[in-house]
Write a protein that holds these residues in place. Sequence first.
Motif, PDB file in Angstrom:
ATOM      1  N   GLY A 238     -11.289   4.983  14.815  1.00 23.29           N
ATOM      2  CA  GLY A 238     -10.719   6.319  14.672  1.00 23.29           C
ATOM      3  C   GLY A 238     -10.173   6.428  13.254  1.00 23.29           C
ATOM      4  O   GLY A 238     -10.416   5.563  12.416  1.00 23.29           O
ATOM      5  N   TRP A 239      -9.414   7.490  12.985  1.00 26.54           N
ATOM      6  CA  TRP A 239      -8.850   7.662  11.652  1.00 26.54           C
ATOM      7  C   TRP A 239      -7.417   8.166  11.757  1.00 26.54           C
ATOM      8  O   TRP A 239      -7.006   8.710  12.770  1.00 26.54           O
ATOM      9  N   TYR A 240      -6.668   7.911  10.694  1.00 24.70           N
ATOM     10  CA  TYR A 240      -5.311   8.436  10.597  1.00 24.70           C
ATOM     11  C   TYR A 240      -4.979   8.711   9.140  1.00 24.70           C
ATOM     12  O   TYR A 240      -5.673   8.261   8.241  1.00 24.70           O
ATOM     13  N   ASN A 241      -3.915   9.481   8.895  1.00 25.25           N
ATOM     14  CA  ASN A 241      -3.556   9.818   7.519  1.00 25.25           C
ATOM     15  C   ASN A 241      -2.056   9.688   7.268  1.00 25.25           C
ATOM     16  O   ASN A 241      -1.472  10.470   6.551  1.00 25.25           O
ATOM     17  N   TYR A 242      -1.466   8.673   7.821  1.00 23.23           N
ATOM     18  CA  TYR A 242      -0.046   8.372   7.653  1.00 23.23           C
ATOM     19  C   TYR A 242       0.270   7.974   6.209  1.00 23.23           C
ATOM     20  O   TYR A 242      -0.498   7.261   5.560  1.00 23.23           O
ATOM     21  N   ALA A 243       1.407   8.403   5.708  1.00 23.95           N
ATOM     22  CA  ALA A 243       1.907   7.957   4.405  1.00 23.95           C
ATOM     23  C   ALA A 243       3.303   7.377   4.627  1.00 23.95           C
ATOM     24  O   ALA A 243       4.118   7.966   5.326  1.00 23.95           O
ATOM     25  N   GLY A 244       3.539   6.212   4.061  1.00 27.68           N
ATOM     26  CA  GLY A 244       4.823   5.526   4.224  1.00 27.68           C
ATOM     27  C   GLY A 244       4.608   4.051   3.975  1.00 27.68           C
ATOM     28  O   GLY A 244       3.903   3.679   3.043  1.00 27.68           O
ATOM     29  N   TYR A 245       5.183   3.217   4.836  1.00 30.15           N
ATOM     30  CA  TYR A 245       5.007   1.771   4.708  1.00 30.15           C
ATOM     31  C   TYR A 245       4.202   1.251   5.885  1.00 30.15           C
ATOM     32  O   TYR A 245       4.510   1.548   7.039  1.00 30.15           O
TER      33      TYR A 245
ATOM     34  N   LEU B 141      -9.066   3.526  10.873  1.00 33.60           N
ATOM     35  CA  LEU B 141      -9.344   3.535   9.441  1.00 33.60           C
ATOM     36  C   LEU B 141      -8.539   4.658   8.805  1.00 33.60           C
ATOM     37  O   LEU B 141      -8.248   5.671   9.448  1.00 33.60           O
ATOM     38  N   SER B 142      -8.200   4.475   7.554  1.00 31.54           N
ATOM     39  CA  SER B 142      -7.579   5.579   6.843  1.00 31.54           C
ATOM     40  C   SER B 142      -8.571   6.739   6.811  1.00 31.54           C
ATOM     41  O   SER B 142      -9.785   6.542   6.943  1.00 31.54           O
ATOM     42  N   GLN B 143      -8.046   7.942   6.639  1.00 31.50           N
ATOM     43  CA  GLN B 143      -8.915   9.115   6.557  1.00 31.50           C
ATOM     44  C   GLN B 143      -9.962   8.917   5.468  1.00 31.50           C
ATOM     45  O   GLN B 143     -11.143   9.207   5.668  1.00 31.50           O
ATOM     46  N   ALA B 144      -9.541   8.380   4.331  1.00 29.89           N
ATOM     47  CA  ALA B 144     -10.458   8.168   3.204  1.00 29.89           C
ATOM     48  C   ALA B 144     -11.586   7.208   3.579  1.00 29.89           C
ATOM     49  O   ALA B 144     -12.751   7.435   3.237  1.00 29.89           O
ATOM     50  N   ALA B 145     -11.257   6.123   4.276  1.00 28.48           N
ATOM     51  CA  ALA B 145     -12.283   5.143   4.676  1.00 28.48           C
ATOM     52  C   ALA B 145     -13.199   5.724   5.745  1.00 28.48           C
ATOM     53  O   ALA B 145     -14.422   5.554   5.683  1.00 28.48           O
ATOM     54  N   PHE B 146     -12.629   6.411   6.728  1.00 27.43           N
ATOM     55  CA  PHE B 146     -13.417   7.002   7.803  1.00 27.43           C
ATOM     56  C   PHE B 146     -14.452   7.971   7.243  1.00 27.43           C
ATOM     57  O   PHE B 146     -15.611   7.976   7.662  1.00 27.43           O
TER      58      PHE B 146
ATOM     59  N   ILE C 278      -6.710  -4.776   5.389  1.00 33.25           N
ATOM     60  CA  ILE C 278      -5.832  -4.557   6.539  1.00 33.25           C
ATOM     61  C   ILE C 278      -4.414  -4.437   5.992  1.00 33.25           C
ATOM     62  O   ILE C 278      -3.875  -5.393   5.445  1.00 33.25           O
ATOM     63  N   LEU C 279      -3.834  -3.265   6.127  1.00 33.34           N
ATOM     64  CA  LEU C 279      -2.481  -3.034   5.642  1.00 33.34           C
ATOM     65  C   LEU C 279      -1.556  -2.513   6.735  1.00 33.34           C
ATOM     66  O   LEU C 279      -0.377  -2.268   6.488  1.00 33.34           O
ATOM     67  N   ASP C 280      -2.101  -2.343   7.944  1.00 30.79           N
ATOM     68  CA  ASP C 280      -1.307  -1.746   9.009  1.00 30.79           C
ATOM     69  C   ASP C 280      -1.776  -2.266  10.354  1.00 30.79           C
ATOM     70  O   ASP C 280      -2.843  -2.861  10.474  1.00 30.79           O
TER      71      ASP C 280
ATOM     72  N   LEU D  70      -8.190   3.539   0.771  1.00 31.82           N
ATOM     73  CA  LEU D  70      -9.025   2.822   1.726  1.00 31.82           C
ATOM     74  C   LEU D  70      -8.192   1.720   2.358  1.00 31.82           C
ATOM     75  O   LEU D  70      -7.688   0.838   1.664  1.00 31.82           O
ATOM     76  N   LEU D  71      -8.023   1.776   3.684  1.00 34.25           N
ATOM     77  CA  LEU D  71      -7.266   0.756   4.406  1.00 34.25           C
ATOM     78  C   LEU D  71      -7.601   0.825   5.884  1.00 34.25           C
ATOM     79  O   LEU D  71      -8.250   1.757   6.352  1.00 34.25           O
ATOM     80  N   ALA D  72      -7.157  -0.207   6.590  1.00 35.99           N
ATOM     81  CA  ALA D  72      -7.414  -0.279   8.027  1.00 35.99           C
ATOM     82  C   ALA D  72      -6.173  -0.747   8.762  1.00 35.99           C
ATOM     83  O   ALA D  72      -5.333  -1.464   8.218  1.00 35.99           O
ATOM     84  N   ALA D  73      -6.085  -0.326  10.018  1.00 32.71           N
ATOM     85  CA  ALA D  73      -5.064  -0.788  10.954  1.00 32.71           C
ATOM     86  C   ALA D  73      -5.803  -1.436  12.118  1.00 32.71           C
ATOM     87  O   ALA D  73      -6.716  -0.838  12.689  1.00 32.71           O
ATOM     88  N   VAL D  74      -5.425  -2.678  12.437  1.00 36.67           N
ATOM     89  CA  VAL D  74      -6.101  -3.409  13.509  1.00 36.67           C
ATOM     90  C   VAL D  74      -5.167  -3.554  14.705  1.00 36.67           C
ATOM     91  O   VAL D  74      -3.951  -3.410  14.581  1.00 36.67           O
TER      92      VAL D  74
END
Length: 133
Positions: free
Chosen positions: A36-43, A107-112, A93-95, A56-60
């Motif tokens: 899926g995708w998300y567009n969260y900004a923060g830490y 996936l980040s919106q950009a990666a998706f 992987i940052l999240d 470009l980043l991913a959350a697993v």
Amino acid sequence: MRGKSTAAGAAALAALVFGAPAHAQTEFSVKGGWAGWYNYAGYGACGTAINAESQLLAAVPTALWTTADSNDDPLCQRGVEVTYEGRTIRAPILDRCVSCAGDKIELSQAAFQILESDLGVGQIQVDWRVVSL
């Protein structure tokens, strides 16, 4: 869970959840999983500032994390390789994705959008694996 085989995928996830060595994470892969995708900004979970709309980043899945302090988790030094309809990307992987089942990543919106330009699709069926970057 969809994996190399259901039993093999479940065994790999169980090994990670119940204390397998950190190096085992580089061997984790899912055939026929989901992104899926998300567009969260923060830490993110690795303690670094993220902007999932443009970076470009991913959350697993949470089940793959092996340390109590996610900032120190070996996953923060790894990435995912994702293949969809003949296109492959790598993203760090940052999240962590607390709502993801073992066969799903976010996936980040950009990666998706590199894999699927239509965000309205929401999620896509992919093959993905944890890799060294």
